[in-house]
Design a protein around this motif. Structure first.
Motif, short mmCIF file in Angstrom:
data_model
loop_
_atom_site.label_atom_id
_atom_site.label_comp_id
_atom_site.label_asym_id
_atom_site.label_seq_id
_atom_site.Cartn_x
_atom_site.Cartn_y
_atom_site.Cartn_z
N THR A 117 0.84 -1.19 0.00
CA THR A 117 0.00 0.00 0.00
C THR A 117 0.88 1.25 0.00
N ASN A 118 0.34 2.31 -0.55
CA ASN A 118 1.09 3.56 -0.67
C ASN A 118 0.16 4.70 -0.26
N ALA A 119 0.59 5.47 0.73
CA ALA A 119 -0.21 6.61 1.18
C ALA A 119 0.60 7.88 0.98
N HIS A 120 -0.05 8.92 0.49
CA HIS A 120 0.64 10.18 0.24
C HIS A 120 -0.18 11.31 0.83
N ALA A 121 0.48 12.18 1.60
CA ALA A 121 -0.18 13.33 2.21
C ALA A 121 0.52 14.60 1.77
N VAL A 122 -0.27 15.63 1.45
CA VAL A 122 0.26 16.95 1.10
C VAL A 122 -0.03 17.89 2.25
#
Length: 998
Positions: A64-69
């Motif tokens: 899984t890959n999570a990205h937050a800005v």
């Protein structure tokens, strides 16, 4: 999370940290061709015209890959035209005086580095961003230096613990100057908006509502006074200062009625204008609101008598000369009697009054508006009032900023046995004070007269400290008793102790409602007899008969009811009074559990007790060694383990043979090499909840150390039962019996709850449990609100329970209250196990009535006062009262009250870990059952969390009904904790539809 925190800190400090250990970049990557850069040193990251953004990427093990800005928080520059206060208030609080002093030191240092233009942000963050505890300090200033100087000046001043005040808004006809409120109008938007709204209603075609000029000097005097006081009240309320009552003089009566919601603002303004134009002592004006009377949001108090007025009485008085009464000494004394402690004058200048209570001003012509307001607000905050710090700064541009951290007062708790590698078990209970160490009637009267009061006060403080297991510094002579965590059952224990030692009768209400501990001591001294003791208050004295320990002795009333009730001839019979629980632990030693439990059996007679078929009980001199059966489930399939555990759980409804030993069962199942499931089953013929807590606590001590030196027990449960049998011949017991007999003819019966089947058709009743909890913060908030309304925690909960029952049944009924009160007739009475259960029959009247006692607060207070009166006569058990009730009301079969409330909150045996089972691991299942009971509600506190259980007979009630009742009950408690208006609900039936849909 670490990457997210790192990025947020970089945004905050406007600097990019260097990439660690980067020596050489992969030669296949060219940074020249892409805009990305890798900082190898601390790099500035300044704000510019474009927002500063950062990305945080996270990869999980499963792909899984999570990205937050993340974007930097926008700066909120203060407009040059924005209003600003001239003063600010810094509020600090802590749980102990030492922590508060240390917190003051930390803020002094922080203020040395606070820019003047960030002082408002610092004060806002301290108020809105921190919890507020009972030790408080608030200072007012216009610069960081002035605030710091005041903190330094107050550092050495001890700040007493605060308690929620009861506040009255006082509206007067003080002279109005042209400058009154002018500074606020220029710098406080909420205040300005309230005035502009009034002006717009008064002069709809005038531009004054939008003018920058101060409009009040252009309005007639009394109308301007009304507008000013209304705006001040609006401002105070926007800061979270809600009045418990309002009282007015002159035009202030109209303001009070408006603020309390009895009349609208437009109606109030028309009244004042007509009064001023006609120049009469009483204008001829009639209110349309009188057709459909609204409900006041707080108590409206009479200036002449201090008594609470109904909305109808308020409207009538607005048309009578009585409007212009001054505050009288009688009214002030009545307000003090009602518990009002703080009087906030909503007027253009102070009246100069200093008593009773604390008088605070809103405006003073000799001081600036903000100086007066913030001085009063700081005093209210320091003395326990709730302040909405977000609302206080809502009209201004504020930003949160870092604050000094809270100074936790660390303490070390370590047992010597833990250093030897043993698992620490539950701590032993505090020793009960010996009667020889307590003050007696003879010792008190032997003292010089001038020494008696301080000596009795010291004794009361010491006794309350022991009873509440509290910090002695918290129990001071000036402390009001209704601010202590003193429940009615705990107060009953104290009452009996004081009457036994001092030989003087004392009412339960004196213990629970006295202004202070010192006042209670004064009342006790005034009632002391010149004789050594009074027969009217004498309790039985026990002389342990060790030689007769193993002789048969009678059952007490509750044991006899349990014994007879398990017979299948009665409705909801064929079931034992029984408690069952399962615990799952890691690392418990089964052999050590058995050895320590055998020690417990040898120590406590009640665990070696059986019954005879003639209805007697007997302590066995010798019993075989008790071995805890262990079932090995370690190597079985999951389905088989589940099935085996289900079979073991059938013990939850077992009936032990009362004529054979033992009347309990303890067994265990090994789930794996470390995990153990423990099963406890006890017949309540032997023990009540408090005794189970005592047994589990001592079992834990013995498990920790088999050689634990426990104090030998010379008293047996047999001695206690026989002493109470003899006590039934005394005048004290007979007086209580007469109290109940005089009420029996009109005594209400059980709640008329809807049933799915006749109880007699259930031949094998089974109980099912509904359970929920209130989190520590919610429970504390609920207790605080209860204290503010004059209720103990148990008093509040039984009132809420009664309200739910009344919604689903008839409005007049009786509840069966289970208590575990042990008469203080021997020093070891709290250290022996047995069934000390006592029943109190509490009559509930939630029928609709005219007047002001139909809201929740008044109903709950009335019910609590009835409970206190009943507990005064609790020497007669509820079982005996039920027998008398069957005889008087000529009912067959005999009367039962099958709806039960059981509070364990005030029991000295049950504190932080209610049942002292924490050492046994996590409780995964529990159930209780009682013959002839339909619904049993139990409440207790565990690690600061309130646990609420309902045990109901399965299939007796319509499907879903108990679920709906339980849900409505939980919602009601949450509403009472968080919404003050719930306490003033005018009628029970207003919530009926909502509750039935729950």
């Amino acid at each position: 999370m670490a990457s997210l925190i790192k990025v947020i800190l970089a945004l905050q400090h406007q600097e990019l940290p260097p990439h660690l250990h980067l020596q050489q970049l992969n030669p296949e990557i060219s940074l020249e061709d892409i805009p990305a850069k890798i900082p190898t040193g601390l790099t500035p990251w300044r704000a510019n015209s474009t927002p500063r953004l950062a990305g945080v990427n996270a990869f999980g093990m499963s792909g899984t890959n999570a990205h937050a800005v993340v974007e930097a928080a926008p700066e909120l520059p203060l407009s040059a035209n924005s209003p600003e206060r001239s003063l600010h208030i810094l509020s600090l609080s802590a749980k102990t005086p030492g922590a508060l002093r240390e917190l003051v030191d930390r803020f002094e240092q922080a203020l040395d580095h606070t820019p003047p233009d960030r002082l408002a942000d610092l004060c806002f963050t301290a108020g809105a961003g921190r919890s507020h505890f009972e030790h408080r300090l608030a200072v007012v200033g216009d610069t960081p230096t002035s605030i710091r100087q005041q903190l330094a000046a107050n550092r050495a001043t001890p700040v007493p613990p605060s308690h929620p005040p009861k506040i009255a808004f006082v509206f007067t006809e003080a002279p109005l100057t042209e400058q009154a409120g002018r500074q606020l109008y220029a710098t406080q938007p909420t205040f300005r908006q309230a005035i502009d709204r009034c002006v717009a209603l008064l002069q709809p075609d005038s531009p004054h509502g939008l003018s920058k000029d101060y409009p009040l000097p252009l309005i007639q005097q009394k109308t301007a006074l009304f507008v000013l006081e209304y705006a001040l009240a609006t401002l105070w309320q926007s800061w979270g200062t809600a009045p418990d009552g309002v009282i007015g003089v002159g035009v202030g009566v109209v303001v009070a009625a408006c603020v309390a919601g009895v009349i609208g603002l437009e109606t109030a303004l028309r009244w004042v204008v007509q009064f001023e134009q006609e120049g009469r002592s009483q204008p001829q004006f009639h209110f349309q609101e009188s057709v459909n009377l609204p409900v006041a949001t707080c108590a409206i108090l009479c200036a002449q008598t201090g008594q609470v007025l109904s909305p109808k009485e308020v409207l009538n008085r607005l048309e009578q000369p009585a409007l212009f009464l001054e505050l009288t000494q009688q009214s002030l004394q009545a307000l003090k009697t009602q518990g009002f402690t703080h009087f906030l004058e909503i007027a253009p200048q102070p009246s100069g009054k200093t008593e009773p209570g604390t008088w605070l001003s809103s405006l003073d012509p000799h001081r600036s508006d903000w100086e007066v307001l913030l001085s009063s607000l700081s005093q209210l905050y320091q003395q326990g009032a709730t302040v909405d710090w977000v609302g206080f700064d809502r009209d201004y541009a504020r930003q949160r900023m870092p604050l000094p951290t809270y100074p936790f007062q660390r303490q070390r708790y370590w047992k010597a046995s833990a250093e030897r590698g043993r698992k620490a078990a539950i701590a032993p209970p505090p020793p009960f004070p010996s009667p020889q160490s307590r003050l007696t009637h003879t010792a008190l009267l032997s003292l010089p007269v001038e020494d008696r009061q301080p000596r009795l006060v010291a004794d009361l403080c010491d006794r309350l400290t022991q009873l509440l297991m509290s910090d002695p510094a918290q129990i001071t002579p000036e402390r009001p008793l209704n601010t202590l965590d003193l429940d009615s059952l705990m107060a009953m224990e104290l009452k009996l102790d004081l009457e036994t030692r001092l030989g003087s009768p004392i009412a339960l209400t004196d213990l629970l409602e006295s202004d202070s501990i010192a006042t209670l001591a004064t009342r006790l001294l005034a009632s002391l007899s010149t004789t050594e003791s009074l027969s009217s208050t004498a309790l039985p004295q026990i002389i342990p008969a060790d030689g007769d320990r193993h002789q048969p002795f009678p059952l007490n009333d509750i044991q006899e009811a349990y014994w007879i009730g398990r017979n299948g001839l009665f409705e909801i019979g064929n079931v034992a009074a029984h408690v069952y629980a399962e615990f799952e632990a890691v690392g418990l030693d089964c052999d050590r559990l058995s050895q320590s439990f055998q020690r417990l059996i040898a120590r406590h007679d009640i665990l070696r007790t059986i019954l005879s078929e003639e209805g007697q009980q007997r302590i066995l001199a010798d019993v075989p060694p008790y071995e805890i059966a262990v079932f090995d489930l370690r190597h079985q399939a999951v389905e088989q383990v589940t099935a085996e555990l289900g079979v073991l759980r059938q013990r939850s409804h077992q009936m032990h043979n009362p004529y054979q030993w033992p009347l309990f069962e303890v067994c265990a199942a090994r789930l794996d090499d470390r995990r153990l499931r423990l099963f406890l089953s006890f017949d309540n013929l032997l023990v009540d909840a408090a005794s189970l807590s005592l047994l589990c606590r001592e079992w834990g001590q013995l498990y920790q150390d088999l050689e634990t030196p426990l104090v030998p027990l010379e008293l047996s449960f047999r001695d206690y039962v026989l002493a109470l049998k003899q006590f039934e011949k005394s005048e004290t017991y007979q007086r209580s019996l007469r109290y109940w007999q005089e009420r029996l003819a009109q005594f209400p019966l059980a709640p008329d709850l809807p049933l799915a089947v006749a109880p007699s058709t259930l031949k094998q009743p089974r109980f099912v449990r509904q359970t929920t909890t209130l989190a520590t913060a919610t429970w504390q908030q609920l207790k605080t609100r209860a204290a503010q309304h004059g209720l103990t925690p148990s008093g509040l909960l039984v009132a809420a329970y009664a309200k739910i029952l009344a919604t689903w049944s008839n409005r007049r009924f009786s509840l069966n209250l289970t208590t575990f009160n042990r008469l203080p007739i021997h020093p070891q009475v709290q250290q022996i196990a047995g069934d000390f259960t006592s029943l109190t029959l509490l009559a509930v009247d939630y029928s609709e009535q005219d007047g002001e006692d139909t809201d929740f607060t008044h109903r709950a207070r009335r019910l609590q006062r009835q409970l206190w009166q009943d507990l005064e006569h609790g020497y007669v058990s509820g079982v005996r009262v039920l027998r008398e009730l069957s005889r008087v009301q000529e009912r067959s079969p005999r009367v039962t009250l099958p709806v039960v409330f059981t509070s364990l909150l005030a029991n000295p045996q049950m504190k932080a870990d209610a049942f002292s089972t924490g050492w046994l691991g996590e409780r995964v299942y529990s159930i209780a059952q009682t013959p002839q009971v339909w619904l049993d509600h139990q409440v207790y506190e565990e690690a600061g969390i309130l646990v609420l259980n309902w045990d109901a007979v399965e299939g007796l009630f319509p499907a879903g009904m108990v679920d709906a009742m339980f849900t409505a009950y939980g919602r009601l408690l949450h509403a009472l904790a968080g919404q003050e208006e719930t306490w003033q609900q005018p009628s029970l039936c207003l919530q009926t539809k909502l509750c039935r849909k729950a």
